[in-house]
Design an enzyme around this catalytic site. Sequence first.
Site, PDB file in Angstrom:
ATOM      1  N   HIS A   1       0.149 -12.258   1.019  1.00 13.35           N
ATOM      2  CA  HIS A   1      -0.640 -11.235   0.321  1.00 13.35           C
ATOM      3  C   HIS A   1      -0.692 -11.460  -1.188  1.00 13.35           C
ATOM      4  O   HIS A   1       0.336 -11.634  -1.839  1.00 13.35           O
ATOM      5  CB  HIS A   1      -0.034  -9.861   0.597  1.00 13.35           C
ATOM      6  CG  HIS A   1      -0.949  -8.715   0.280  1.00 13.35           C
ATOM      7  ND1 HIS A   1      -0.496  -7.426   0.132  1.00 13.35           N
ATOM      8  CD2 HIS A   1      -2.294  -8.674   0.097  1.00 13.35           C
ATOM      9  CE1 HIS A   1      -1.524  -6.633  -0.120  1.00 13.35           C
ATOM     10  NE2 HIS A   1      -2.628  -7.361  -0.161  1.00 13.35           N
TER      11      HIS A   1
ATOM     12  N   TYR B   1       0.831  -1.201   0.000  1.00 12.16           N
ATOM     13  CA  TYR B   1       0.000   0.000   0.000  1.00 12.16           C
ATOM     14  C   TYR B   1       0.870   1.257   0.000  1.00 12.16           C
ATOM     15  O   TYR B   1       1.397   1.681   1.019  1.00 12.16           O
ATOM     16  CB  TYR B   1      -0.921   0.022   1.221  1.00 12.16           C
ATOM     17  CG  TYR B   1      -1.849  -1.165   1.349  1.00 12.16           C
ATOM     18  CD1 TYR B   1      -2.225  -1.922   0.244  1.00 12.16           C
ATOM     19  CD2 TYR B   1      -2.345  -1.538   2.592  1.00 12.16           C
ATOM     20  CE1 TYR B   1      -3.075  -3.007   0.374  1.00 12.16           C
ATOM     21  CE2 TYR B   1      -3.207  -2.621   2.728  1.00 12.16           C
ATOM     22  CZ  TYR B   1      -3.556  -3.358   1.616  1.00 12.16           C
ATOM     23  OH  TYR B   1      -4.399  -4.440   1.745  1.00 12.16           O
TER      24      TYR B   1
END
Length: 325
Positions: free
Chosen positions: A139, A56
Amino acid sequence: MKTNRLGRSSVEVTELGFGGGPLGGLFTATPEDEAAEALAAAWEGGIRYFDTSPHYGIGRSERLIGRFLRGLPREEYVLSTKVGRLLIPQDAAGRTDEFFQVPATHRRVWDFSRDGIRRSVEDSLTRMGVDRFDVLFLHDAEEHFEDALRTGAPALAELRAEGLVGAIGAGMYDTGLLTRLVREADVDVVMLSAHYTLLRQPALDDLLPACAERGVSILAASVFNSGILATPRPGPGAHFDYRPAPPRMLERAHRIADVCQAHGVTLPEAALAFPLLHPVVAGVVAGMRSAEEARRDLAAFSRQVPGRLWADLAAAGLIDARATA
């Protein structure tokens, strides 16, 4: 705010969690002061679970959340981040990152090896300025699933056995692959993005039954499906799964909104409440980029949704009847 335990671990999360994607500049840049205000509003509203990732904003979300949490008692919050991508410094050369609205100061390198995961965790601890994580997720492993399953999951289990993390799992979109992970690895929790929402519930076919059998919890993320469910009535420019919403999804969202309106409920209120109907869902994680968004999500989450709404949505064929059983 109510908390729920993740699987058989000792980690408990608030039913509404703070998703750190927007702080990394998802869709649009988020100024640092707005990010701090969003985090403060979430904390004031009772949120004690914060989720982020190196991905992110190539570390920006981790840095901003870490800066906020550093001044708070460590035992009062639960923190998760993710592994699978290492951030390698590079010359930004005036370029913007391809995923987030930040300078391209690093490139991402996939790595689900034991050494790669340990390096990723150490890098994240340094960026955030914390001493430990409560939850670690593999992830976005869809394209690297065998590596994530065969080397990544055991590496996380090793960290858990060493007492360096309380709960482990994976954050992905693919319910079939998450189901394999739940059945073949020793995990506590999975974060399912965008596939157990008011608009679609494919996880009822495979993942939710597997989690129930194995004692694994689910954290439901992207429950607004990138924005289409974030307002009482989605407009023509609404997003669905990071793209402009197709007409059929807009039409379906409006049909759901019609039923919600008949019960005095808004789409966001129903979207936040829906996943928690299922007993394996321990919490909902919502991305928040401003104090206004945080307060709006908290207000929507606190709404008591009448049970009859779900029955009427199921009767109209707008949600899977198994979700209300």
